[in-house]
Scaffold this motif. Structure first.
Motif, PDB file in Angstrom:
ATOM      1  N   ILE B 103       0.816  -1.233  -0.018  1.00  0.00           N
ATOM      2  CA  ILE B 103       0.051  -0.013  -0.026  1.00  0.00           C
ATOM      3  C   ILE B 103       0.775   1.034   0.020  1.00  0.00           C
ATOM      4  N   ILE B 106       3.132   6.872  -1.948  1.00  0.00           N
ATOM      5  CA  ILE B 106       3.996   8.285  -2.203  1.00  0.00           C
ATOM      6  C   ILE B 106       4.762   8.018  -3.296  1.00  0.00           C
ATOM      7  N   THR B 153       9.886  -6.449   0.654  1.00  0.00           N
ATOM      8  CA  THR B 153      10.513  -7.613   0.103  1.00  0.00           C
ATOM      9  C   THR B 153       9.441  -8.580  -0.262  1.00  0.00           C
ATOM     10  N   THR B 154       8.445  -8.605   0.268  1.00  0.00           N
ATOM     11  CA  THR B 154       7.567  -9.553   0.121  1.00  0.00           C
ATOM     12  C   THR B 154       6.527  -9.407  -0.923  1.00  0.00           C
ATOM     13  N   THR B 157       8.321  -9.618  -5.369  1.00  0.00           N
ATOM     14  CA  THR B 157       8.273 -10.599  -6.372  1.00  0.00           C
ATOM     15  C   THR B 157       6.888 -10.712  -7.180  1.00  0.00           C
ATOM     16  N   ALA B 182      11.715   0.783  -2.349  1.00  0.00           N
ATOM     17  CA  ALA B 182      12.870   0.760  -1.326  1.00  0.00           C
ATOM     18  C   ALA B 182      13.788  -0.578  -1.676  1.00  0.00           C
ATOM     19  N   PRO B 183      13.288  -1.943  -1.739  1.00  0.00           N
ATOM     20  CA  PRO B 183      14.044  -3.182  -1.784  1.00  0.00           C
ATOM     21  C   PRO B 183      14.461  -3.355  -3.043  1.00  0.00           C
ATOM     22  N   GLU B 199      16.164   4.891  -8.990  1.00  0.00           N
ATOM     23  CA  GLU B 199      16.082   5.184  -7.570  1.00  0.00           C
ATOM     24  C   GLU B 199      14.990   6.185  -7.426  1.00  0.00           C
TER      25      GLU B 199
END
Ligand code: B12
Lengths: 484, 218
Positions: B103, B106, B153-154, B157, B182-183, B199
């Motif tokens: 979710i 921004i 991270t989840t 994928t 982020a990841p 980035e």
């Protein structure tokens, strides 16, 4: 509590950033928003509970408006003190309003390797390694799952992270990475196994839960439903607002406090409606959006003020507070990290925040650094000493000693000095050596911090669980993987 | 320069989105060509806002209100242009969203705004978007750019799942896929067969332009 953990106790130094009247105004505005604008709870389960307890619910928008009197009544059921438990009672942390504890930061995605200095995505092994180092540091009172176990399956990753920490440390564990009801049920199973059953877990919660609100004025279905499962089991649950001035919250600090307050209270009210008297806590990590990049990194005066103000609000509602401190956009353990982390931690601790989060992560809670963890711990150590303040009594006024030494001379050899010198704070990472020594070695805090971490990693085995428990935990995880 | 165009320029600069619709209508009513309004007022004004942002005089909220005003102005202009069979030269058509289970909003919104400021037609699907929704939006809009944001991270994928679903639907070749959050790293982007990674939002525009061979704005 044991001497194994360093906490700030009853700070003599107090910072006051809001007057009683100002707190009341924020409260009144909060109740107004709660009652007339409402908060989005995109979960049928949550809406049913809210509606049954008198909130006005719009099923279409999923917005619940909660009358102020109802909110206040339910909030008043939340216990204002309770204890976060370690696997070992020595590490119990009473949230009694007079202690502040530091935890590691949580859920980073990359790590700077302690030995190779290489930056790379984090693994379960890293979670456990950081857990061991944190276990050995007296400054770290509890763990937040520090990193994401990215080599583990998505559907059980949050459980592997718990497993990694519990297998190396007896300190209390808090997680923010379990955001589904399904995964939370297994997490509760794991915690109950270690505590010795469901009832024992209720008495000794070895795990606590952090969820985020979604600013402005929303919640996430998964987080809400996971939180309800945890609250039912008696695990302490907190909701953290991350309202960010000028993007997800008003640009003005007071308005931002209102938005965050509404979000956090609305979630805690829901939990109290569902399970009256369940242990909950207020959590916050508000900041100001970087106006040039939109980045949310943490750090800067807005953070420092929020750190102090939020605790006054949490006190007003008689709720323990977990405050995001030690947040910085710094890319390395450097000047920026030092300034940000010292000031944010000072402001939060000097108002008596119960839990402080954030040791060890850089770049807006994304990159874990062992050096930073050690440096943050030193900052905390220094703050605990500062907050203790100055003791004034006959012994410390030392009038007799002053008389004996008289004008001129020195105190170096006086018994009074020998008696009290160890009360003076001692650095482990600050450089006070002669210039020539530095010139020859050209090392400093970063190198020393790294060496210290490496030493712990080499020498501290952690506190492994007995084989039986270890394999039982893995069985629960395996079941979670099978059933998904 | 004409007074009304001057007013449009300052309305865009200040991000007065209601005012700008009125002004653009007025300009059309007194006989200005849509292309003139676009090329002599809106585009130079937006470019100036971009420059002021780049040199630090303006902040993000300035950029966002001006982009919003631009959108409002285009709502008025586009139907008229279509009527007169005038074609708007777009840098590209982009579909963007945060992937299922996630979710964080921004960053994705900023990337969308920067793309639209730079002449892309942007379809922002919001957050928690299923792979199926991405695929059908690409098919429906004929997009040539797809931006996938993932902050967990989840959920990163899911970026791979979306690319797979594009292949399955036979439209992978139609669209350049860029990823961020982020990841997410360049290595991850390569691993899942994305076309680009950035980035930040400014980098997102750069990579989009490079992938689609775009020059200049609008
Ligand atoms: C703010 C924030 C939130 C807010 C989001 C508010 C909102 N409305 O969007 C809230 C509080 C809701 C939130 C919730 C959660 N969060 Co959060 N969040 C953050 C934080 C601090 C900043 C994100 C942000 O807004 N940055 C500002 C924007 C401008 O930057 P950005 O998103 O990175 O986007 C830029 C670039 O990445 C790039 N980009 C982004 N998307 C794209 C797409 C394309 C195509 C391209 C090319 C480029 C690109 O360009 C953008 C603009 O410059 C990050 C940490 C961080 N610093 O990234 C954690 C973080 C992402 N969150 C995290 C977590 C764990 C969560 C929660 C699960 C916590 C919980 N228990 O509830 C939930 C998520 C629930 C869910 N199902 O999604 C973790 C994730 C770690 C992990 N292990 O996966 C992080 C890393 C923080 C941490 N260490 O704990 N979060």
């Amino acid at each position: 509590m044991s001497q194994k953990i360093l906490s700030a106790i009853d700070p003599k130094l107090r910072v006051s950033v809001l007057s009683e009247d100002e707190i009341r105004r924020i409260h009144t505005a909060t109740m107004d928003v709660l009652e007339t604008i409402g908060v989005r709870f995109p979960s049928e389960k949550a809406l049913n509970i809210l509606e049954a307890h008198g909130a006005q619910v719009d099923r279409e928008t999923m917005i619940a408006k909660i009358p102020g009197v109802i909110a206040e009544e339910h909030l008043s059921r939340a216990p204002s003190t309770y204890t976060l438990c370690g696997l070992e009672p020595d590490f119990d942390l009473p949230l009694d309003g007079s202690h502040s504890y530091l935890g590691t930061d949580g859920c980073g995605v990359e790590i700077i390797d302690a030995f190779t200095q290489e930056k790379r995505p984090s693994t379960k092994r890293d979670v456990s390694d950081v857990g061991r180092v944190a276990d050995a540091l007296p400054e770290i009172a509890f763990h937040w799952v520090p990193l994401s176990a990215q080599d583990c399956p998505v559907e059980s990753r949050g459980l592997h992270e718990l497993d990694a920490i519990w297998n190396v440390s007896g300190k209390h564990l808090q997680t923010e990475s379990i955001v589904s009801e399904r995964e939370m049920r297994f997490a509760v199973e794991m915690a109950a196994l270690l505590a010795g059953g469901r009832e024992a877990l209720r008495r000794r919660p070895v795990l606590s839960i952090m969820q985020c609100t979604i600013s402005p004025l929303c919640h996430d279905a998964g987080s809400l439903e996971a939180a309800l499962v945890a609250a039912e089991a008696g695990l302490p649950v907190g909701f953290m607002t991350m309202a960010s001035c000028a993007s997800t919250g008003p640009a003005t600090l007071a308005g931002n406090l209102v938005v965050g307050n509404v979000e956090v209270l609305s979630a805690l009210v829901l939990l109290q409606m569902a399970y009256p008297g369940c242990p909950v806590y207020y959590a916050a990590a508000q900041t100001a959006t970087d106006l040039r990049t939109g980045a949310y990194t943490g750090g800067g005066p807005a953070d420092y003020l929020f750190g102090a103000a939020t605790n006054l609000l949490a006190d007003f509602y008689r709720l323990p507070l977990s405050m995001g401190a030690f947040a910085t956009g710094a890319k390395q353990p450097d000047w920026q990290a030092g300034v940000d982390n010292s000031l944010s931690a000072f402001m939060a601790a000097s108002t008596g925040a119960d839990m402080l989060l954030g040791a060890g992560l850089l770049h807006g809670s994304r990159i874990f650094s062992y050096e930073e963890l050690l440096m943050d711990s030193e900052i905390w150590n220094m703050l605990c000493a500062t907050l203790r303040g100055i003791v004034v009594d006959d012994e410390t006024l030392a009038l007799e000693v002053i008389r004996q030494v008289g004008p001129g001379g020195h105190y170096l050899a006086h018994r009074h000095t020998l008696k009290h010198m160890r009360e003076l704070w001692q650095p482990t990472l600050m450089d006070r050596r002669p210039y020539s020594v530095w010139e020859e070695k050209r090392d400093g805090a970063r190198e020393w911090a790294r060496e210290k971490a490496q030493k712990i990693l080499r020498e501290h085995p952690g506190r492994p669980l007995e084989d039986g428990l270890r394999s039982e935990l893995m069985k629960i995880i395996a079941l979670a993987e099978q059933l998904s | 320069m004409d007074e009304i165009l001057q007013k449009i320029i300052s309305a865009l600069d200040e991000g007065e989105d209601e005012q700008i619709s009125l002004l653009v209508r007025q300009a059309l009513a007194i006989g200005f060509e849509p292309m003139t309004i676009l090329e002599n007022a809106l585009v130079p004004a937006m470019t100036r806002v971009g420059e002021k942002f780049a040199c630090g005089e303006y902040f993000l909220p300035n950029l966002i209100v001006s982009a919003e005003a631009m959108k409002q102005a285009m709502f008025v202009l586009e139907p008229v242009m279509r009527q007169r069979q005038q074609m708007l030269k777009r840098a590209g058509v982009a579909v963007i969203g945060t992937v299922q289970g996630d979710i964080h909003e921004i960053g994705k919104t900023l990337v969308g705004t920067m793309l639209s400021v730079n002449g892309f037609e942007v379809h922002d699907l919001g957050v928690d978007v299923t792979p199926e929704k991405f695929v059908s939006a690409v098919a429906e809009t004929g997009a040539n750019l797809l931006g996938l944001s993932a902050l967990l991270t989840t959920t990163m994928t899911v970026q791979r799942d979306v690319i797979q679903k594009l292949e399955d639907a036979g439209i992978r070749e139609q669209v350049k896929v860029i990823v961020g959050g982020a990841p997410v790293t360049r290595a991850w982007a390569d691993e899942i067969g994305a076309d680009g990674y950035a980035e930040d939002a400014i980098g997102a525009v750069e990579i989009a332009r490079r992938l689609l061979d775009v020059e200049g704005i609008i």
